[in-house]
Scaffold this active site. Sequence first.
Site, PDB file in Angstrom:
ATOM      1  N   MET A 127      12.550  -8.364  12.325  1.00  0.00           N
ATOM      2  CA  MET A 127      13.832  -9.038  12.222  1.00  0.00           C
ATOM      3  C   MET A 127      14.456  -9.265  13.596  1.00  0.00           C
ATOM      4  O   MET A 127      13.980  -8.741  14.607  1.00  0.00           O
ATOM      5  CB  MET A 127      14.790  -8.217  11.357  1.00  0.00           C
ATOM      6  CG  MET A 127      14.337  -8.061   9.921  1.00  0.00           C
ATOM      7  SD  MET A 127      15.452  -7.035   8.930  1.00  0.00           S
ATOM      8  CE  MET A 127      16.925  -8.049   8.878  1.00  0.00           C
ATOM      9  N   HIS A 128      15.509 -10.072  13.631  1.00  0.00           N
ATOM     10  CA  HIS A 128      16.434 -10.227  14.761  1.00  0.00           C
ATOM     11  C   HIS A 128      15.900 -11.047  15.937  1.00  0.00           C
ATOM     12  O   HIS A 128      16.676 -11.456  16.800  1.00  0.00           O
ATOM     13  CB  HIS A 128      16.887  -8.865  15.314  1.00  0.00           C
ATOM     14  CG  HIS A 128      17.297  -7.876  14.287  1.00  0.00           C
ATOM     15  ND1 HIS A 128      18.206  -8.167  13.293  1.00  0.00           N
ATOM     16  CD2 HIS A 128      16.928  -6.582  14.093  1.00  0.00           C
ATOM     17  CE1 HIS A 128      18.374  -7.100  12.537  1.00  0.00           C
ATOM     18  NE2 HIS A 128      17.614  -6.132  13.000  1.00  0.00           N
TER      19      HIS A 128
ATOM     20  N   ASP B  80      11.605  -7.375   7.108  1.00  0.00           N
ATOM     21  CA  ASP B  80      10.566  -6.388   6.815  1.00  0.00           C
ATOM     22  C   ASP B  80      11.049  -5.252   5.929  1.00  0.00           C
ATOM     23  O   ASP B  80      10.341  -4.843   4.999  1.00  0.00           O
ATOM     24  CB  ASP B  80       9.936  -5.861   8.101  1.00  0.00           C
ATOM     25  CG  ASP B  80      10.936  -5.348   9.125  1.00  0.00           C
ATOM     26  OD1 ASP B  80      12.160  -5.335   8.845  1.00  0.00           O
ATOM     27  OD2 ASP B  80      10.503  -4.957  10.222  1.00  0.00           O
TER      28      ASP B  80
END
Length: 502
Positions: A90-91, A249
Amino acid sequence: MSAGSSNASARKPLLLGLDLGTGSARALLIDPAGRIAAQAAAEYPLSVPRPGWAEQDARQWRDAALSAVATVVKKARGRSIVGVGLTGQMHGSVFLDSRNRVIRPPLLWNDQRTAEQARWIEETVGRSRLIRLTGNRALTGFTSPKIIWLRQIEPRRFARLRSVLLPKDYLRYVLTGVKALECSDASGTGLFDVRQRCFSSEVLDALDLSPELFGPVYEGTEVCAKVSARAAALCGLAAGTPLVGGGGDQAAGAVGAGVVQRGGLMISLGTSGVVFAADDRYRYERRARLHAFCHAAPGLWHLMGVMLNAGGALSWLRQTLGGVSYGRLLAEAAQVEHGAEGLMFHPYLMGERTPLNAPGARGSFYGLTLRHGRGHLVRACLEGVAFGLREALDLVRSLGVEAQFVRLCGGGARSTLWSTIIAQTLGLPITRLATEQGPAFGAALLAGVGAGVYADLSDACSRAVRLGPTIDPDPAEVAAYDELFQHWKRVRSLLEPLYAER
């Protein structure tokens, strides 16, 4: 198995989960019963151009993902693949220009260069206002500080910026030509109104960012694109195969663990430690010591506590003790009674997120004497991680969310000793998974709902998720661990002023 049943199995449709991890892209094919038909992975390197920086080459993501998919498609031997689900780290920030070219290597979730930009965001929006609007603080790992960093530090590249995608959503673009995001992953941008499941116009306006940077946002099971003819020629999937929104995830991992209803709790014991609590209403912790994100399951949210070191702490200790096998270390720890004869461990080897949000936190053993040996050190490590998970769970409970069932996953869950310590520390029965395939498995289940193979995620999990044994906590051990936990917190409170000095 008879020839007839073998042929029937071969006719069953397959579902593809594609996981873009930090170290590799993994493709997983399952049938509707959750049986693995094929899997493959392709690795790529991590770039650390400066201390604290972490980047990767999006072209290597693309090539690895296409290679992994091509491998499992070949292994499928012509069986029909009816849906694709995406998940991954992520991110991260994939910056695209007007011709959809990647402007620079994406900054990853563990990149720490944006501390100044994160502070600027909280000062500009107002910390309490930002938490109210997004459910979270502006953390260095999030996407929003990365965009501000590009604007402040690399203005020429920012001038070319037309689109921002998250890592797994870049793969969606590669496979379909469609730029889109989904709710659980978008929740970690720091720009998302988690309650309303859309980007926050108030935050974007305050930061002078255009909403046109982001594509439309979909739910995890919602079909949002189809495999293009170009991608089909590269990886072997049939053109027109539908892709669903997918999930970040942790959210996809929770789906794969069967945590798709209110009161479901997942504890992940990987390198980091995660407490993931599903709920049917939006809640946030006013100091943002927990993440408040949308779930990949439509209509659900989740609260998430993150420890930066769980299995990573045990791995560090193992290497420090000379690389002794995990089996031997755990066997020695099992010979030590709870409390490790007065020895305790605070697992802050890389700072800590929940509940401290303290990059300057440092790990420590407290109470060492000549009496203590290797088994005591390991036992204290296992218990210290369990106490960190208990802190996160207590925050979840403080918001009125109670666990109805608990699923334990990740590499650490293979240890019966560690699983038992966690059950005693939390005071809850804990069920391990019989087989675990991680986020890719959850992504495949999300695809199955979108493709109509399952009626909904509850149907998907009842048919595909296999559970292992449940560990029931002993009441006497629960009471003992509660007392040890309170003492562990008291010692930590004495150390916290030192964390702030770093």
